[in-house]
Design a protein around this motif. Structure first.
Motif, PDB file in Angstrom:
ATOM      1  N   SER A  54      57.687 -24.400  42.345  1.00  0.00           N
ATOM      2  CA  SER A  54      57.353 -23.128  41.705  1.00  0.00           C
ATOM      3  C   SER A  54      56.013 -23.167  40.979  1.00  0.00           C
ATOM      4  N   THR A  55      55.317 -24.297  41.050  1.00  0.00           N
ATOM      5  CA  THR A  55      54.023 -24.386  40.398  1.00  0.00           C
ATOM      6  C   THR A  55      53.011 -25.002  41.357  1.00  0.00           C
ATOM      7  N   VAL A  56      51.932 -24.304  41.571  1.00  0.00           N
ATOM      8  CA  VAL A  56      50.861 -24.798  42.431  1.00  0.00           C
ATOM      9  C   VAL A  56      49.898 -25.578  41.546  1.00  0.00           C
ATOM     10  N   ARG A  57      49.548 -26.793  41.964  1.00  0.00           N
ATOM     11  CA  ARG A  57      48.592 -27.584  41.186  1.00  0.00           C
ATOM     12  C   ARG A  57      47.258 -26.859  41.143  1.00  0.00           C
ATOM     13  N   THR A  58      46.506 -27.086  40.090  1.00  0.00           N
ATOM     14  CA  THR A  58      45.214 -26.420  39.906  1.00  0.00           C
ATOM     15  C   THR A  58      44.281 -26.667  41.092  1.00  0.00           C
ATOM     16  N   GLU A  59      44.241 -27.918  41.572  1.00  0.00           N
ATOM     17  CA  GLU A  59      43.349 -28.224  42.705  1.00  0.00           C
ATOM     18  C   GLU A  59      43.761 -27.420  43.942  1.00  0.00           C
ATOM     19  N   ASP A  60      45.073 -27.309  44.174  1.00  0.00           N
ATOM     20  CA  ASP A  60      45.560 -26.542  45.319  1.00  0.00           C
ATOM     21  C   ASP A  60      45.232 -25.064  45.158  1.00  0.00           C
ATOM     22  N   GLY A  61      45.357 -24.552  43.942  1.00  0.00           N
ATOM     23  CA  GLY A  61      45.006 -23.157  43.685  1.00  0.00           C
ATOM     24  C   GLY A  61      43.546 -22.881  43.970  1.00  0.00           C
ATOM     25  N   HIS A  62      42.673 -23.806  43.564  1.00  0.00           N
ATOM     26  CA  HIS A  62      41.237 -23.648  43.837  1.00  0.00           C
ATOM     27  C   HIS A  62      40.960 -23.698  45.342  1.00  0.00           C
ATOM     28  N   ARG A  63      41.647 -24.599  46.049  1.00  0.00           N
ATOM     29  CA  ARG A  63      41.456 -24.682  47.509  1.00  0.00           C
ATOM     30  C   ARG A  63      41.914 -23.397  48.190  1.00  0.00           C
ATOM     31  N   LEU A  64      43.070 -22.864  47.769  1.00  0.00           N
ATOM     32  CA  LEU A  64      43.564 -21.607  48.349  1.00  0.00           C
ATOM     33  C   LEU A  64      42.593 -20.465  48.073  1.00  0.00           C
ATOM     34  N   LEU A  65      42.112 -20.382  46.842  1.00  0.00           N
ATOM     35  CA  LEU A  65      41.185 -19.315  46.472  1.00  0.00           C
ATOM     36  C   LEU A  65      39.876 -19.431  47.241  1.00  0.00           C
ATOM     37  N   THR A  66      39.366 -20.644  47.397  1.00  0.00           N
ATOM     38  CA  THR A  66      38.127 -20.853  48.144  1.00  0.00           C
ATOM     39  C   THR A  66      38.294 -20.462  49.607  1.00  0.00           C
ATOM     40  N   ALA A  67      39.435 -20.846  50.207  1.00  0.00           N
ATOM     41  CA  ALA A  67      39.687 -20.492  51.610  1.00  0.00           C
ATOM     42  C   ALA A  67      39.756 -18.976  51.776  1.00  0.00           C
ATOM     43  N   PHE A  68      40.442 -18.301  50.858  1.00  0.00           N
ATOM     44  CA  PHE A  68      40.544 -16.844  50.942  1.00  0.00           C
ATOM     45  C   PHE A  68      39.184 -16.187  50.730  1.00  0.00           C
ATOM     46  N   ALA A  69      38.430 -16.652  49.728  1.00  0.00           N
ATOM     47  CA  ALA A  69      37.112 -16.075  49.442  1.00  0.00           C
ATOM     48  C   ALA A  69      36.164 -16.266  50.624  1.00  0.00           C
ATOM     49  N   THR A  70      36.230 -17.425  51.261  1.00  0.00           N
ATOM     50  CA  THR A  70      35.390 -17.699  52.435  1.00  0.00           C
ATOM     51  C   THR A  70      35.717 -16.756  53.573  1.00  0.00           C
ATOM     52  N   ALA A  71      37.007 -16.596  53.862  1.00  0.00           N
ATOM     53  CA  ALA A  71      37.428 -15.705  54.949  1.00  0.00           C
ATOM     54  C   ALA A  71      37.079 -14.252  54.628  1.00  0.00           C
TER      55      ALA A  71
END
Length: 73
Positions: free
Chosen positions: A46-63
């Motif tokens: 139920s908790t996404v690690r900060t590094e994973d959150g940044h990776r998800l956000l970067t992938a979405f922002a790139t797309a």
């Protein structure tokens, strides 16, 4: 202000990333916020690690940037 009428910095656990874009709106804002999970009691993560959150956000922002003609590095 976010689309949900809250302001940057007022949402705990949210990760936000602005990105300049030469389009009509100027700056694009990307936000990752983990929503509460209904089945957290079943041992589901139920908790996404900060590094994973940044990776998800970067992938979405790139797309999203690619779709709108605003490259994200």
């Amino acid at each position: 202000m976010y689309l949900d009428k809250r302001y940057p910095g007022s949402v705990k656990g949210a990760i936000m990333r602005p990105h300049p874009c030469k389009g009509a709106l100027g700056t694009a804002y990307f936000k990752f916020e983990e929503l509460p999970m209904r089945d957290a009691e079943k041992g589901v993560r139920s908790t996404v690690r900060t590094e994973d959150g940044h990776r998800l956000l970067t992938a979405f922002a790139t797309a999203s940037g690619a779709r709108h003609g605003c490259p994200v590095a």
